[in-house]
Scaffold this motif. Structure first.
Motif, PDB file in Angstrom:
ATOM      1  N   ALA A  24       0.829  -1.211   0.000  1.00 15.19           N
ATOM      2  CA  ALA A  24       0.000   0.000   0.000  1.00 15.19           C
ATOM      3  C   ALA A  24       0.864   1.262   0.000  1.00 15.19           C
ATOM      4  N   GLU A  25       1.944   1.229   0.782  1.00 12.96           N
ATOM      5  CA  GLU A  25       2.856   2.384   0.830  1.00 12.96           C
ATOM      6  C   GLU A  25       3.392   2.710  -0.561  1.00 12.96           C
ATOM      7  N   LYS A  26       3.667   1.644  -1.334  1.00 10.77           N
ATOM      8  CA  LYS A  26       4.232   1.830  -2.667  1.00 10.77           C
ATOM      9  C   LYS A  26       3.158   1.938  -3.751  1.00 10.77           C
ATOM     10  N   GLU A  27       1.887   1.887  -3.319  1.00  7.76           N
ATOM     11  CA  GLU A  27       0.747   1.990  -4.247  1.00  7.76           C
ATOM     12  C   GLU A  27       0.813   0.941  -5.354  1.00  7.76           C
ATOM     13  N   ILE A  28       1.127  -0.297  -4.953  1.00  7.05           N
ATOM     14  CA  ILE A  28       1.226  -1.394  -5.913  1.00  7.05           C
ATOM     15  C   ILE A  28      -0.114  -2.108  -5.988  1.00  7.05           C
ATOM     16  N   LYS A  29      -0.601  -2.298  -7.209  1.00  8.11           N
ATOM     17  CA  LYS A  29      -1.840  -3.048  -7.393  1.00  8.11           C
ATOM     18  C   LYS A  29      -1.501  -4.532  -7.328  1.00  8.11           C
ATOM     19  N   TYR A  30      -2.326  -5.278  -6.586  1.00  7.28           N
ATOM     20  CA  TYR A  30      -2.049  -6.718  -6.492  1.00  7.28           C
ATOM     21  C   TYR A  30      -3.339  -7.494  -6.272  1.00  7.28           C
ATOM     22  N   GLU A  31      -3.230  -8.794  -6.489  1.00 10.23           N
ATOM     23  CA  GLU A  31      -4.378  -9.683  -6.277  1.00 10.23           C
ATOM     24  C   GLU A  31      -4.193 -10.338  -4.908  1.00 10.23           C
ATOM     25  N   TYR A  32      -5.207 -10.211  -4.060  1.00  5.22           N
ATOM     26  CA  TYR A  32      -5.149 -10.798  -2.717  1.00  5.22           C
ATOM     27  C   TYR A  32      -5.916 -12.114  -2.746  1.00  5.22           C
ATOM     28  N   GLN A 191      -3.201   6.509  11.528  1.00  3.83           N
ATOM     29  CA  GLN A 191      -3.662   7.663  10.757  1.00  3.83           C
ATOM     30  C   GLN A 191      -3.299   7.510   9.286  1.00  3.83           C
ATOM     31  N   LYS A 192      -2.321   6.651   9.012  1.00  2.00           N
ATOM     32  CA  LYS A 192      -1.891   6.422   7.630  1.00  2.00           C
ATOM     33  C   LYS A 192      -2.854   5.422   6.984  1.00  2.00           C
ATOM     34  N   GLU A 193      -3.263   5.733   5.778  1.00  2.00           N
ATOM     35  CA  GLU A 193      -4.222   4.883   5.075  1.00  2.00           C
ATOM     36  C   GLU A 193      -3.655   3.478   4.859  1.00  2.00           C
ATOM     37  N   SER A 194      -2.358   3.407   4.550  1.00  2.00           N
ATOM     38  CA  SER A 194      -1.749   2.101   4.270  1.00  2.00           C
ATOM     39  C   SER A 194      -1.859   1.179   5.482  1.00  2.00           C
ATOM     40  N   VAL A 195      -1.758   1.744   6.679  1.00  2.00           N
ATOM     41  CA  VAL A 195      -1.827   0.948   7.899  1.00  2.00           C
ATOM     42  C   VAL A 195      -3.290   0.646   8.243  1.00  2.00           C
ATOM     43  N   ALA A 196      -4.137   1.687   8.240  1.00  2.00           N
ATOM     44  CA  ALA A 196      -5.545   1.516   8.609  1.00  2.00           C
ATOM     45  C   ALA A 196      -6.228   0.474   7.737  1.00  2.00           C
ATOM     46  N   LYS A 197      -5.878   0.451   6.437  1.00  2.00           N
ATOM     47  CA  LYS A 197      -6.531  -0.493   5.517  1.00  2.00           C
ATOM     48  C   LYS A 197      -5.953  -1.906   5.626  1.00  2.00           C
ATOM     49  N   SER A 198      -4.763  -2.037   6.189  1.00  2.00           N
ATOM     50  CA  SER A 198      -4.096  -3.338   6.212  1.00  2.00           C
ATOM     51  C   SER A 198      -4.319  -4.114   7.500  1.00  2.00           C
ATOM     52  N   LEU A 199      -4.543  -3.387   8.608  1.00  2.00           N
ATOM     53  CA  LEU A 199      -4.714  -4.077   9.888  1.00  2.00           C
ATOM     54  C   LEU A 199      -6.140  -4.617  10.021  1.00  2.00           C
ATOM     55  N   ALA A 200      -6.268  -5.753  10.680  1.00  2.00           N
ATOM     56  CA  ALA A 200      -7.586  -6.345  10.904  1.00  2.00           C
ATOM     57  C   ALA A 200      -8.278  -5.623  12.055  1.00  2.00           C
ATOM     58  N   ASP A 201      -9.586  -5.777  12.128  1.00  2.00           N
ATOM     59  CA  ASP A 201     -10.354  -5.158  13.206  1.00  2.00           C
ATOM     60  C   ASP A 201     -10.057  -5.893  14.521  1.00  2.00           C
ATOM     61  N   PRO A 202      -9.664  -5.165  15.590  1.00  2.00           N
ATOM     62  CA  PRO A 202      -9.287  -5.827  16.845  1.00  2.00           C
ATOM     63  C   PRO A 202     -10.373  -6.728  17.437  1.00  2.00           C
ATOM     64  N   GLU A 203     -11.647  -6.336  17.296  1.00  2.00           N
ATOM     65  CA  GLU A 203     -12.738  -7.171  17.829  1.00  2.00           C
ATOM     66  C   GLU A 203     -12.807  -8.493  17.057  1.00  2.00           C
ATOM     67  N   LYS A 204     -12.622  -8.408  15.737  1.00  2.00           N
ATOM     68  CA  LYS A 204     -12.655  -9.628  14.911  1.00  2.00           C
ATOM     69  C   LYS A 204     -11.471 -10.524  15.264  1.00  2.00           C
ATOM     70  N   VAL A 205     -10.324  -9.893  15.516  1.00  2.00           N
ATOM     71  CA  VAL A 205      -9.134 -10.667  15.901  1.00  2.00           C
ATOM     72  C   VAL A 205      -9.400 -11.404  17.207  1.00  2.00           C
ATOM     73  N   TYR A 206     -10.025 -10.732  18.159  1.00  2.00           N
ATOM     74  CA  TYR A 206     -10.344 -11.357  19.448  1.00  2.00           C
ATOM     75  C   TYR A 206     -11.297 -12.530  19.244  1.00  2.00           C
ATOM     76  N   GLY A 207     -12.281 -12.350  18.376  1.00  2.00           N
ATOM     77  CA  GLY A 207     -13.219 -13.426  18.062  1.00  2.00           C
ATOM     78  C   GLY A 207     -12.487 -14.626  17.487  1.00  2.00           C
ATOM     79  N   PHE A 208     -11.560 -14.352  16.569  1.00  2.00           N
ATOM     80  CA  PHE A 208     -10.752 -15.406  15.953  1.00  2.00           C
ATOM     81  C   PHE A 208      -9.910 -16.118  17.013  1.00  2.00           C
TER      82      PHE A 208
END
Lengths: 219, 255
Positions: A24-32, A191-208
């Motif tokens: 995301a930092e490098k703005e690379i398009k990729y298939e997940y 606050q950085k978009e690259s981080v906010a979009k990449s990290l999972a939701d903490p509540e979902k992580v706890y559920g997992f």
């Protein structure tokens, strides 16, 4: 699968998140491609025959394994944008040392916090907080581990932030109370978009994590 | 560092020019002339890795033997986080963790490169270096354990050797680095030399040549490289130390 960038990943993995942030930092398009780790795909087994683990980065059909190796590869190949490692060899050595520290200490000590109980858990919490305090010391008064700019060590460490809530619930403690500067750093990264979009939701992580505990037979 | 060739010298007075030239030369020479120190121990493979890298690149250094049962104030000051050797000190600045040190050496002194230049090939090399780094601590368990624990350690070790044999070594290539050794060969040094000593101390054989023929070939080739051969701690001396350690570790605890 010629050309392009593909990421084989698993949504709660801190290691996968490192690579998502770098891309995301490098703005690379990729298939997940989300992987089912209880039923590993032929693709995963073919791309990572040694460890059979995610994340796997595939570039032009060729696989790269190990999250920090992937981040360094991304930084080298897409070098004209958002450099993650500094130019100076000594600063690079310092960054690699602390990323190595995160790799050696964070996952294991964090895992022990949720896998154990009683005295063992108290010891695990103490070790975990001790490691975070060392990292806080290294951060000092800087905005990021990379200095003024977000960098390699920030990428290596920040994914653990979305697991903190789960660790706190399991260990009945507050990480912010012990390491306020580190939490301030993590929120700054978020606050950085690259981080906010990449990290999972903490509540979902706890559920997992609760599901994992059940699977391991841990109360 | 300024580029002397493209600098605009017109209109500069002679004194200023001299200063600029000396500063530039000083920056070029200083990585070489600045003091390089290595804190290590004679029998540590991690210490040897750094020695080999320095010698392969022709870098002079001062070696300081550390007594790990009585760590020097210098070691504790230079490596407060892990308190371990090796520590490289360059121009008064410490670098810790052998792989971090080797990458620093590689970037500071680029002659005789120890990593591929191509980013993909470098990523493959770094993958194997990480594999070695993750697995190396498991191999010494052979000399520290007995009974079921030893059996488990031997099984783990055998799996490691099998993985390198099957996935790491390419048929026909003399070394991981091709015709010459590189950082990956250096990373697997425990397999080439120390493993044999652990096996002798424990009285167990894991690295059987017929089971791991490519790895066996590689190990013989690796130990024949002059810089390695001339800077390898004596197996008998390592044996004597580890045998004593094993006896102490496995001695029945007194009530």
């Amino acid at each position: 699968m010629e050309g392009g960038v593909v990421l084989l990943d698993f949504w709660p993995s801190m290691f996968g998140m490192r690579v998502r942030i770098a891309l995301a930092e490098k703005e690379i398009k990729y298939e997940y491609i989300e992987q089912d780790l209880r039923n590993k795909s032929d693709l995963l087994l073919q791309m990572n025959p040694v460890h059979k683990k995610i994340p796997v980065l595939v570039h032009n059909g060729k696989p790269i394994c190990e999250s920090l190796v992937q981040v360094q590869y991304i930084d080298e190949v897409w070098k004209n944008q958002a450099p993650l490692l500094p130019a100076d060899p000594y600063k690079r050595a310092t960054a690699r040392f602390w990323a190595d520290f995160v790799d050696k200490k964070m996952y294991d000590s964090g895992s022990r916090v949720w896998k154990t109980k009683g005295e063992e858990q108290e010891a695990a919490k103490k070790e975990f907080i001790g490691n975070l305090k060392l990292l806080e010391g290294e951060l000092g008064d800087n905005l990021y581990f990379g200095g003024d700019g977000f960098g390699y060590v920030d990428v290596a460490l920040v994914p653990f932030y979305c697991w903190f809530y789960a660790y706190e619930q399991c260990g009945n403690f507050s990480i912010e109370a012990e390491c306020p500067k580190l939490i301030a750093w993590a929120k700054r990264c978020m606050q950085k978009e690259s981080v906010a979009k990449s990290l999972a939701d903490p509540e979902k992580v706890y559920g997992f994590l609760l599901q994992l505990k059940k699977a391991y037979g841990i109360e | 560092m300024m580029d002397l060739a493209s600098h605009d010298w017109r209109g500069m007075n002679l004194r200023f020019m001299k200063r600029e030239i000396y500063q530039t030369l000083d920056q070029a020479i200083s990585p070489i002339m600045a003091v390089v120190k290595l804190l290590g121990t004679w029998l540590s493979p991690y210490s040897c890795k750094v020695i080999w890298a320095l010698k392969l690149k022709g870098i002079p250094y001062e070696y300081i033997e550390e007594d790990l049962s009585n760590k020097s104030p210098m070691l504790l000051q230079y490596n407060p986080v892990h308190k371990k050797i090796p520590v490289l000190v360059h121009d008064g600045k410490p670098i810790c963790e052998s792989t971090v040190i080797l990458r620093y050496i590689e970037e500071t002194w680029p002659q005789n490169p120890l990593l591929p230049i191509d980013p993909y090939e470098r990523a493959v090399a770094l993958f194997w270096i990480k594999y070695a780094d993750d697995k190396n601590p498991l191999i010494p368990k052979l000399y520290r354990t007995t009974g079921e624990e030893l059996e488990q350690a031997a099984k783990e070790c055998s799996e490691i050797l099998g993985t390198i044999e099957e996935h790491g070594l390419i048929e026909g290539k003399k070394f991981f680095g091709g015709d010459e050794i590189n950082m990956v060969d250096i990373a697997f040094c425990i397999v080439a030399h120390w493993l044999g000593v652990f096996e002798e101390v424990a009285g167990i054989k894991v690295f059987e040549p017929h089971k791991f023929p490519k790895l066996n070939s590689w190990a013989q080739n690796f130990k024949s490289v002059p810089v390695i051969k001339e800077n390898l701690p004596d197996a008998d001396k390592i044996f004597a130390v580890l045998k004593r350690r094993r006896e102490t570790l496995l001695a029945p605890k007194s009530n």
